[in-house]
Motif scaffolding. Structure first.
Motif, PDB file in Angstrom:
ATOM      1  N   ALA A 421       0.583  -1.172   0.140  1.00 49.06           N
ATOM      2  CA  ALA A 421      -0.048   0.566   0.087  1.00 49.06           C
ATOM      3  C   ALA A 421       0.723   0.685   0.052  1.00 49.06           C
ATOM      4  CB  ALA A 421      -1.229  -0.026   1.038  1.00 49.06           C
ATOM      5  N   GLU A 422       2.010   1.035  -0.393  1.00 48.59           N
ATOM      6  CA  GLU A 422       3.065   2.021  -0.812  1.00 48.59           C
ATOM      7  C   GLU A 422       2.310   2.831  -0.875  1.00 48.59           C
ATOM      8  OE1 GLU A 422       5.092  -1.119   1.415  1.00 48.59           O
ATOM      9  OE2 GLU A 422       3.988  -0.539  -0.646  1.00 48.59           O
ATOM     10  N   ASN A 423       1.817   3.023  -2.349  1.00 48.08           N
ATOM     11  CA  ASN A 423       1.305   3.980  -3.581  1.00 48.08           C
ATOM     12  C   ASN A 423       0.254   4.566  -2.781  1.00 48.08           C
ATOM     13  OD1 ASN A 423      -0.722   2.383  -2.974  1.00 48.08           O
ATOM     14  ND2 ASN A 423      -1.147   2.026  -5.697  1.00 48.08           N
ATOM     15  N   MET A 424      -0.085   4.849  -1.727  1.00 41.73           N
ATOM     16  CA  MET A 424      -1.096   5.641  -0.738  1.00 41.73           C
ATOM     17  C   MET A 424      -0.107   7.112  -0.187  1.00 41.73           C
ATOM     18  SD  MET A 424      -2.344   3.103   2.094  1.00 41.73           S
ATOM     19  CE  MET A 424      -2.958   4.917   3.160  1.00 41.73           C
ATOM     20  N   TYR A 425       1.492   6.727  -0.539  1.00 38.34           N
ATOM     21  CA  TYR A 425       2.137   7.983  -0.515  1.00 38.34           C
ATOM     22  C   TYR A 425       2.614   8.876  -1.107  1.00 38.34           C
ATOM     23  CZ  TYR A 425       0.831   6.473   4.909  1.00 38.34           C
ATOM     24  OH  TYR A 425       0.564   5.736   5.633  1.00 38.34           O
ATOM     25  N   THR A 426       2.833  10.130  -0.783  1.00 39.02           N
ATOM     26  CA  THR A 426       4.194  10.459  -2.354  1.00 39.02           C
ATOM     27  C   THR A 426       5.540  10.004  -0.977  1.00 39.02           C
ATOM     28  OG1 THR A 426       3.847  12.648  -0.675  1.00 39.02           O
ATOM     29  CG2 THR A 426       2.505  12.359  -2.637  1.00 39.02           C
ATOM     30  N   GLU A 427       5.673  10.083  -0.625  1.00 34.57           N
ATOM     31  CA  GLU A 427       7.341   9.973   0.915  1.00 34.57           C
ATOM     32  C   GLU A 427       6.854   8.406   0.737  1.00 34.57           C
ATOM     33  OE1 GLU A 427       4.059  12.913   2.844  1.00 34.57           O
ATOM     34  OE2 GLU A 427       4.200  10.952   2.462  1.00 34.57           O
ATOM     35  N   ARG A 428       8.600   7.978   0.975  1.00 37.18           N
ATOM     36  CA  ARG A 428       9.243   6.879   1.358  1.00 37.18           C
ATOM     37  C   ARG A 428       8.340   6.669   2.406  1.00 37.18           C
ATOM     38  NH1 ARG A 428      16.131   6.464  -0.091  1.00 37.18           N
ATOM     39  NH2 ARG A 428      14.796   4.166   0.864  1.00 37.18           N
ATOM     40  N   VAL A 429       8.697   4.882   2.536  1.00 40.92           N
ATOM     41  CA  VAL A 429       6.912   4.807   4.250  1.00 40.92           C
ATOM     42  C   VAL A 429       8.126   4.471   4.667  1.00 40.92           C
ATOM     43  CG1 VAL A 429       6.222   3.160   5.321  1.00 40.92           C
ATOM     44  CG2 VAL A 429       5.436   4.320   2.805  1.00 40.92           C
ATOM     45  N   TYR A 430       8.801   4.385   6.170  1.00 43.76           N
ATOM     46  CA  TYR A 430       9.494   3.522   7.294  1.00 43.76           C
ATOM     47  C   TYR A 430       8.509   3.340   8.154  1.00 43.76           C
ATOM     48  CZ  TYR A 430      13.226   2.698  10.348  1.00 43.76           C
ATOM     49  OH  TYR A 430      14.278   2.537  11.003  1.00 43.76           O
ATOM     50  N   ARG A 431       8.230   1.722   8.426  1.00 43.38           N
ATOM     51  CA  ARG A 431       7.647   1.244   8.664  1.00 43.38           C
ATOM     52  C   ARG A 431       7.332   1.200  10.494  1.00 43.38           C
ATOM     53  NH1 ARG A 431       6.062  -1.200   4.330  1.00 43.38           N
ATOM     54  NH2 ARG A 431       4.371  -0.916   3.929  1.00 43.38           N
ATOM     55  N   LEU A 432       7.343   1.661  11.511  1.00 42.85           N
ATOM     56  CA  LEU A 432       8.377   1.261  12.801  1.00 42.85           C
ATOM     57  C   LEU A 432       7.790  -0.177  13.003  1.00 42.85           C
ATOM     58  CD1 LEU A 432       7.148   4.320  14.621  1.00 42.85           C
ATOM     59  CD2 LEU A 432       9.156   4.050  14.076  1.00 42.85           C
ATOM     60  N   PRO A 433       8.353  -0.355  14.020  1.00 38.23           N
ATOM     61  CA  PRO A 433       8.056  -1.811  14.688  1.00 38.23           C
ATOM     62  C   PRO A 433       6.468  -2.047  14.945  1.00 38.23           C
ATOM     63  CG  PRO A 433       9.325  -1.472  15.995  1.00 38.23           C
ATOM     64  CD  PRO A 433       9.294  -0.858  14.820  1.00 38.23           C
ATOM     65  N   ALA A 434       5.716  -1.540  15.744  1.00 36.99           N
ATOM     66  CA  ALA A 434       4.825  -1.515  16.604  1.00 36.99           C
ATOM     67  C   ALA A 434       3.972  -0.814  16.461  1.00 36.99           C
ATOM     68  CB  ALA A 434       4.713  -1.938  18.435  1.00 36.99           C
ATOM     69  N   SER A 435       3.277  -0.061  16.829  1.00 32.17           N
ATOM     70  CA  SER A 435       2.537   0.988  16.854  1.00 32.17           C
ATOM     71  C   SER A 435       3.091   2.023  15.701  1.00 32.17           C
ATOM     72  CB  SER A 435       1.440   1.600  17.565  1.00 32.17           C
ATOM     73  OG  SER A 435       0.645   2.392  17.170  1.00 32.17           O
ATOM     74  N   TYR A 436       2.195   2.251  14.855  1.00 32.89           N
ATOM     75  CA  TYR A 436       2.856   4.306  14.253  1.00 32.89           C
ATOM     76  C   TYR A 436       3.170   5.604  14.924  1.00 32.89           C
ATOM     77  CZ  TYR A 436      -2.063   7.055  12.772  1.00 32.89           C
ATOM     78  OH  TYR A 436      -2.483   7.416  13.410  1.00 32.89           O
ATOM     79  N   MET A 437       1.974   5.170  16.438  1.00 35.08           N
ATOM     80  CA  MET A 437       1.574   6.348  17.808  1.00 35.08           C
ATOM     81  C   MET A 437       1.856   5.617  18.200  1.00 35.08           C
ATOM     82  SD  MET A 437      -1.469   8.457  18.422  1.00 35.08           S
ATOM     83  CE  MET A 437      -1.228   9.825  16.471  1.00 35.08           C
TER      84      MET A 437
END
Length: 462
Positions: A421-437
């Motif tokens: 689903a990376e095309n949702m973003y104009t940015e490069r995606v960096y996934r955090l290992p647990a929650s994004y928040m």
């Protein structure tokens, strides 16, 4: 004498008929023959004021009141001083008019207007109240009382004044608009909506009236109608960045696809970004030096920000990185001091433009700039658009793209952005290992206890 009086009356008639230039010619001839004729001087002052010659009007009226102390002439002198941006002189003239003829609604309103122009809001309010007491059915002092009470943060107190003003003048767009403002600021957007609709039916500035109505519809959860009203407004130029921002956020919380959300944010960024005022950052490639990370912050005490920003600063890597915080909007009393307790290099940039903030970031030679604030996202994206840092990151606080080419990375997770689903973003995606928040459990929260179901054997709702 009879001929002179008839000529003055004729000139006054021309003024009433909105022909000041003809009246001025006639009065000029009269004053050549009789330069101290007080009534002619008064009429000449009114003709000059109507034509915009305010200094000449004040001079003529001062000569007139030296000849005859007529209360209404002092009122006119005060009004022209007020038009000239001389509130103190206006107040002296109005005070003299009341001394001679006593207070009346019109004169009290004139005095209040002058006080308001000089910044004395509370004294102006007292005079508007006095004027409304003398003439309870006249809408103007009622409306002005309501306006000033809203300005003073007393919206609930403003409601009865503005209701009475609307009853006295039901076709006043401004009356319904102000009453809607009072209801909205009192937390009763549901009561504001009928008056927004009435103001809209009477409006000449349809756009402003529609935006105001849409705001109250949003507050009451009527999002479908909000979007219907705002869609054509945001499609036009110009549109304010914050108005456009609120519209997209609303769309994001409705049935909007990820592709449509990206298109909306890219449109926002393209339309509101300003031309760059700085060259690209040069960058220091020395691998041994400490990197500098800057954070754009608005309010760490706002929920939910207060649960994840302070722990991030408290647990930062002090050995390999220098940290800077840029405070860009108000967070209440003592707020900069609280932020400096977490990060020594805290810079107070409240009230600065995005371009000024970007220049400060560049001057501090920040390598990585991070936006951690949702409330100030529009302003911070405009800072990013200037490209003050080599790497710019959108930190977790909102799951949608920024749509801005200058935002290099966005933090997310596998739930918000599943693989593919990376095309949702104009940015490069960096996934955090647990929650994004990630967040800190509140210290004041009670201990976790077994659920009622474990005791009762059935679910309990509510």
């Amino acid at each position: 004498m009879t001929t002179t009086l008839g000529s003055i009356e004729a000139a006054e008639g021309l003024l009433l008929a909105n022909h000041p230039e003809h009246a001025a010619v006639m009065l000029h001839d009269l004053l050549v023959a009789d330069p101290d004729n007080a009534r002619a001087l008064h009429a000449r002052a009114l003709a000059a004021a109507t034509q915009g010659a305010l200094t000449e009007a004040i001079h003529a009226l001062k000569r007139a009141v030296q000849q005859e102390t007529v209360p209404s002439w002092f009122r006119d002198l005060g009004a022209i001083h007020h038009m000239s941006g001389q509130p103190n002189e206006a107040m002296r003239a109005f005070a003299r008019a009341m001394e001679l003829g006593g207070p009346n609604r019109e004169l009290l309103i004139y005095c209040a207007d002058a006080l308001l122009a000089s910044g004395n809001v509370r004294r102006a309010l007292a005079l508007y109240r006095q004027a409304s007491a003398l003439d309870p059915n006249h809408p103007e002092p009622l409306r002005e009382c309501g306006k000033l009470l809203i300005l003073l943060g007393k919206a609930k107190e403003a409601v009865p004044y503005l209701q009475a003003a609307c009853n006295a003048e039901p076709t006043s767009r401004h009356g319904h608009d102000y009453l809607a403002d009072a209801y909205s600021k009192s937390g009763r957007a549901d009561l504001a909506i009928p008056h927004r609709r009435r103001a809209l039916s009477l409006a000449t500035d349809l756009r402003r009236a529609k935006v105001a109505l849409a705001g109250d519809l949003w507050s009451t959860g009527e999002l479908t109608e909000y979007v219907e009203i705002m869609r054509p407004i945001v499609a036009q130029e110009p549109v304010e960045p914050l108005v456009h921002f609120a519209y997209i956020c609303t769309r994001d919380h409705m049935e909007t696809s990820a592709c449509e959300s990206r298109r909306l944010w890219e449109d926002w960024s393209a339309r509101h970004r300003a031309p760059k005022v700085m060259p690209p950052p040069a960058g220091d490639l020395d691998p041994a030096r400490r990197l500098r990370i800057g954070y754009l912050v608005d309010n760490i005490h706002a929920i939910p920000t207060s649960y994840f920003i302070p722990p991030m600063f408290e647990n930062r890597d002090r050995q390999n990185f220098d940290t800077y915080c840029y405070l860009t909007s108000s967070g209440g009393r003592g707020y900069p001091h609280r932020l400096r307790q977490l990060v020594e290099n805290t810079v107070d940039l409240r009230g600065k433009t995005p371009e000024q903030i970007a220049r400060r970031v560049r001057n501090d030679q920040i390598d990585i700039l991070v936006n951690v604030s949702w409330g100030a996202r529009p302003e911070h994206l405009l800072v990013f658009a200037q490209r003050p840092a080599a790497i710019q990151i959108e930190s977790p606080h909102y799951p949608a793209t920024t749509g801005l080419p200058e935002t290099d990375y966005i933090f997310t997770d596998d739930w918000i952005c599943p693989p593919g689903a990376e095309n949702m973003y104009t940015e490069r995606v960096y996934r955090l290992p647990a929650s994004y928040m990630p967040w800190r459990f509140p210290r004041t929260a009670p201990a976790v206890t077994p659920s009622p179901m474990s005791r009762n054997g059935f679910c309990t709702f509510g």
